[in-house]
Design a protein around this motif. Sequence first.
Motif, PDB file in Angstrom:
ATOM      1  N   UNK A   1       0.801  -1.220   0.000  1.00  0.00           N
ATOM      2  CA  UNK A   1       0.000   0.000   0.000  1.00  0.00           C
ATOM      3  C   UNK A   1       0.828   1.262   0.000  1.00  0.00           C
ATOM      4  N   UNK A   2       2.147   1.110  -0.036  1.00  0.00           N
ATOM      5  CA  UNK A   2       3.034   2.265  -0.038  1.00  0.00           C
ATOM      6  C   UNK A   2       3.455   2.736   1.332  1.00  0.00           C
ATOM      7  N   UNK A   3       2.979   2.069   2.395  1.00  0.00           N
ATOM      8  CA  UNK A   3       3.367   2.453   3.745  1.00  0.00           C
ATOM      9  C   UNK A   3       4.714   1.871   4.135  1.00  0.00           C
ATOM     10  N   UNK A   4       5.257   2.372   5.248  1.00  0.00           N
ATOM     11  CA  UNK A   4       6.534   1.896   5.768  1.00  0.00           C
ATOM     12  C   UNK A   4       6.264   1.025   6.990  1.00  0.00           C
ATOM     13  N   UNK A   5       6.766  -0.201   6.950  1.00  0.00           N
ATOM     14  CA  UNK A   5       6.607  -1.142   8.058  1.00  0.00           C
ATOM     15  C   UNK A   5       7.969  -1.632   8.509  1.00  0.00           C
ATOM     16  N   UNK A   6       8.019  -2.148   9.736  1.00  0.00           N
ATOM     17  CA  UNK A   6       9.239  -2.761  10.256  1.00  0.00           C
ATOM     18  C   UNK A   6       8.875  -4.049  10.981  1.00  0.00           C
ATOM     19  N   UNK A   7       9.785  -5.026  10.881  1.00  0.00           N
ATOM     20  CA  UNK A   7       9.599  -6.322  11.524  1.00  0.00           C
ATOM     21  C   UNK A   7      10.926  -6.779  12.113  1.00  0.00           C
ATOM     22  N   UNK A   8      10.828  -7.564  13.176  1.00  0.00           N
ATOM     23  CA  UNK A   8      12.026  -8.237  13.641  1.00  0.00           C
ATOM     24  C   UNK A   8      12.472  -9.212  12.553  1.00  0.00           C
ATOM     25  N   UNK A   9      13.764  -9.246  12.307  1.00  0.00           N
ATOM     26  CA  UNK A   9      14.324  -9.991  11.187  1.00  0.00           C
ATOM     27  C   UNK A   9      14.552 -11.454  11.582  1.00  0.00           C
ATOM     28  N   UNK A  10      13.449 -12.138  11.912  1.00  0.00           N
ATOM     29  CA  UNK A  10      13.522 -13.507  12.425  1.00  0.00           C
ATOM     30  C   UNK A  10      12.399 -14.339  11.813  1.00  0.00           C
ATOM     31  N   UNK A  11      12.744 -15.478  11.249  1.00  0.00           N
ATOM     32  CA  UNK A  11      11.741 -16.401  10.720  1.00  0.00           C
ATOM     33  C   UNK A  11      10.994 -17.067  11.868  1.00  0.00           C
ATOM     34  N   UNK A  12       9.676 -17.245  11.697  1.00  0.00           N
ATOM     35  CA  UNK A  12       8.851 -17.817  12.759  1.00  0.00           C
ATOM     36  C   UNK A  12       8.984 -19.329  12.887  1.00  0.00           C
ATOM     37  N   UNK A  13       9.687 -19.984  11.986  1.00  0.00           N
ATOM     38  CA  UNK A  13       9.776 -21.437  12.037  1.00  0.00           C
ATOM     39  C   UNK A  13      10.813 -21.902  13.060  1.00  0.00           C
ATOM     40  N   UNK A  14      12.088 -21.653  12.766  1.00  0.00           N
ATOM     41  CA  UNK A  14      13.141 -22.091  13.676  1.00  0.00           C
ATOM     42  C   UNK A  14      14.047 -20.955  14.123  1.00  0.00           C
ATOM     43  N   UNK A  15      13.614 -19.711  13.910  1.00  0.00           N
ATOM     44  CA  UNK A  15      14.366 -18.579  14.422  1.00  0.00           C
ATOM     45  C   UNK A  15      15.545 -18.151  13.569  1.00  0.00           C
ATOM     46  N   UNK A  16      15.632 -18.633  12.328  1.00  0.00           N
ATOM     47  CA  UNK A  16      16.729 -18.203  11.470  1.00  0.00           C
ATOM     48  C   UNK A  16      16.573 -16.717  11.132  1.00  0.00           C
ATOM     49  N   UNK A  17      17.731 -16.016  10.946  1.00  0.00           N
ATOM     50  CA  UNK A  17      17.637 -14.646  10.435  1.00  0.00           C
ATOM     51  C   UNK A  17      17.024 -14.722   9.052  1.00  0.00           C
ATOM     52  N   UNK A  18      16.004 -13.909   8.799  1.00  0.00           N
ATOM     53  CA  UNK A  18      15.218 -14.034   7.580  1.00  0.00           C
ATOM     54  C   UNK A  18      15.885 -13.377   6.376  1.00  0.00           C
ATOM     55  N   UNK A  19      16.307 -12.099   6.534  1.00  0.00           N
ATOM     56  CA  UNK A  19      16.800 -11.333   5.385  1.00  0.00           C
ATOM     57  C   UNK A  19      18.287 -11.055   5.569  1.00  0.00           C
ATOM     58  N   UNK A  20      19.113 -11.658   4.735  1.00  0.00           N
ATOM     59  CA  UNK A  20      20.547 -11.405   4.715  1.00  0.00           C
ATOM     60  C   UNK A  20      21.117 -11.942   3.415  1.00  0.00           C
ATOM     61  N   UNK A  21      22.332 -11.470   3.076  1.00  0.00           N
ATOM     62  CA  UNK A  21      22.961 -11.917   1.840  1.00  0.00           C
ATOM     63  C   UNK A  21      24.039 -12.952   2.157  1.00  0.00           C
ATOM     64  N   UNK A  22      25.283 -12.645   1.953  1.00  0.00           N
ATOM     65  CA  UNK A  22      26.346 -13.622   2.166  1.00  0.00           C
ATOM     66  C   UNK A  22      26.715 -13.785   3.633  1.00  0.00           C
ATOM     67  N   UNK A  23      26.614 -12.698   4.402  1.00  0.00           N
ATOM     68  CA  UNK A  23      27.038 -12.725   5.796  1.00  0.00           C
ATOM     69  C   UNK A  23      25.889 -12.252   6.673  1.00  0.00           C
ATOM     70  N   UNK A  24      25.388 -13.093   7.566  1.00  0.00           N
ATOM     71  CA  UNK A  24      24.187 -12.738   8.330  1.00  0.00           C
ATOM     72  C   UNK A  24      24.360 -11.554   9.264  1.00  0.00           C
TER      73      UNK A  24
ATOM     74  N   UNK B   1      16.517 -21.071   5.052  1.00  0.00           N
ATOM     75  CA  UNK B   1      16.695 -22.362   5.715  1.00  0.00           C
ATOM     76  C   UNK B   1      15.668 -23.394   5.265  1.00  0.00           C
ATOM     77  N   UNK B   2      14.382 -23.091   5.410  1.00  0.00           N
ATOM     78  CA  UNK B   2      13.337 -24.057   5.071  1.00  0.00           C
ATOM     79  C   UNK B   2      12.287 -23.505   4.107  1.00  0.00           C
ATOM     80  N   UNK B   3      12.524 -22.304   3.583  1.00  0.00           N
ATOM     81  CA  UNK B   3      11.678 -21.807   2.503  1.00  0.00           C
ATOM     82  C   UNK B   3      10.357 -21.194   2.915  1.00  0.00           C
ATOM     83  N   UNK B   4      10.143 -20.896   4.185  1.00  0.00           N
ATOM     84  CA  UNK B   4       8.908 -20.193   4.551  1.00  0.00           C
ATOM     85  C   UNK B   4       8.914 -18.809   3.895  1.00  0.00           C
ATOM     86  N   UNK B   5       7.709 -18.349   3.460  1.00  0.00           N
ATOM     87  CA  UNK B   5       7.605 -17.088   2.733  1.00  0.00           C
ATOM     88  C   UNK B   5       6.631 -16.148   3.424  1.00  0.00           C
TER      89      UNK B   5
END
Length: 418
Positions: free
Chosen positions: A81-104, A119-123
């Motif tokens: 919708x064009x708004x700005x949101x923020x989230x903790x950068x943690x996947x809800x499955x096993x706690x992996x960092x969700x958004x990162x490139x080569x180095x977490x 890690x397990x492909x949750x989207x």
Amino acid sequence: MARWPKPAEGSWTEHYPEIGTGLISFEDSVSPEFYELEREAIFRRAWLNVGRVEQLPRKGSYFTKEVRVARTSVVVVRDGGGGVRAFFNVCRHRGNKLVWDEFPGEETSGFCRQFTCKYHGWRYGLDGALNFVQQEGEFFDLDKEDFGLVPVHCEVWAGFIFVNLAREPEQSLHDFLGPMVTALDGYPFDKMTEWYVFRADNRSNWKIFADAFQEYYHVPALHPQQVPIEVRTPGSGFECAHFQLDGPHRVVSTGGARRWTLPPEYMYPIERATRSGLVGPWESPEIGEPPPGLNPGRIDPWGIDNFQIFPNLEILIYRGWYLLYRYWPTSHNTHHFEAMLCFQPATTVQERVEHEVAAVVFKEFALQDAGMLTGTQTALESGVLDRFPLNDQEVLVRHFHKVVADWVADYQKNHAEV
């Protein structure tokens, strides 16, 4: 606590009696135990600036911010919708960092239509909703609506994106910033999108570096090239034009003539050759009618306003451009420093050169300040002295450390009651 220019009689400090005039301690800058309290008392309760809206130019744009002092990572995104949101950068499955490139551990940015865990492909959608679970049927009574990304409170002021890591912020961002800062509404920050960014890890407490920019008492000694010889003469006196407090925030304003009126020996040859330097281009673009919060002391001639927004943000407004500092603690005696010079985009080669020269000269003087910090930290940690005198020009240093102490004391009191 907001007050306007000091009366003809008395000192700046004496007009803020709640901060006192006695010796102060810098134990808050050397104590590992105090640093642990700051993590919770300040950085998990205050509004923290993590970026600008220009970093999110379209739907799906995102960037991450490592808030190491709070042991967390945040992803900020422009939603559908064009708004700005923020989230903790943690996947809800096993706690992996969700958004990162080569180095977490490193920050990243980009564009996507959804976030996918490596890690397990949750989207997850741009609104944080869990959209896809790999082999969903293998789970027991899993309701995807219950497992969206954990939101972080996020608000925007004047294009600056702030987050608050508390479960429920004690104030809205607007109320937290208060009248002195929000009186800058209308300043054209959004037009100053040509950025020069510097980052460094420093071996000092975060407050020690912030202290260096809360007073200009150090300028004649540390930056003699900036000031005429008569100011450097012992006993001649050197004082900023205006100091002001508002809640936990502070501003210091300098007066002074335009840079080019100084004799050649008070600047680098490249500054005179390019007509640019420490205070930016000599011929700054017009910004229109300034907002009422600019130059609050109505200084004439006016030089610079340094707005210090608690806890770790500084916005220095020059003529036609601005400079941003952020101090991110990484331990009781280290921090990560960020600086960004922001100009209106150059339209000629000459303007581009002016901006680049200003950035280089700024870096030189910033290094002069930074060069003092490890020495300060080392000496304070020796424990030889535990009380220090501050003069009237160091009123903001006194206020800053009192606010830090007050926030920690308030947290301890409430924590003890719980």
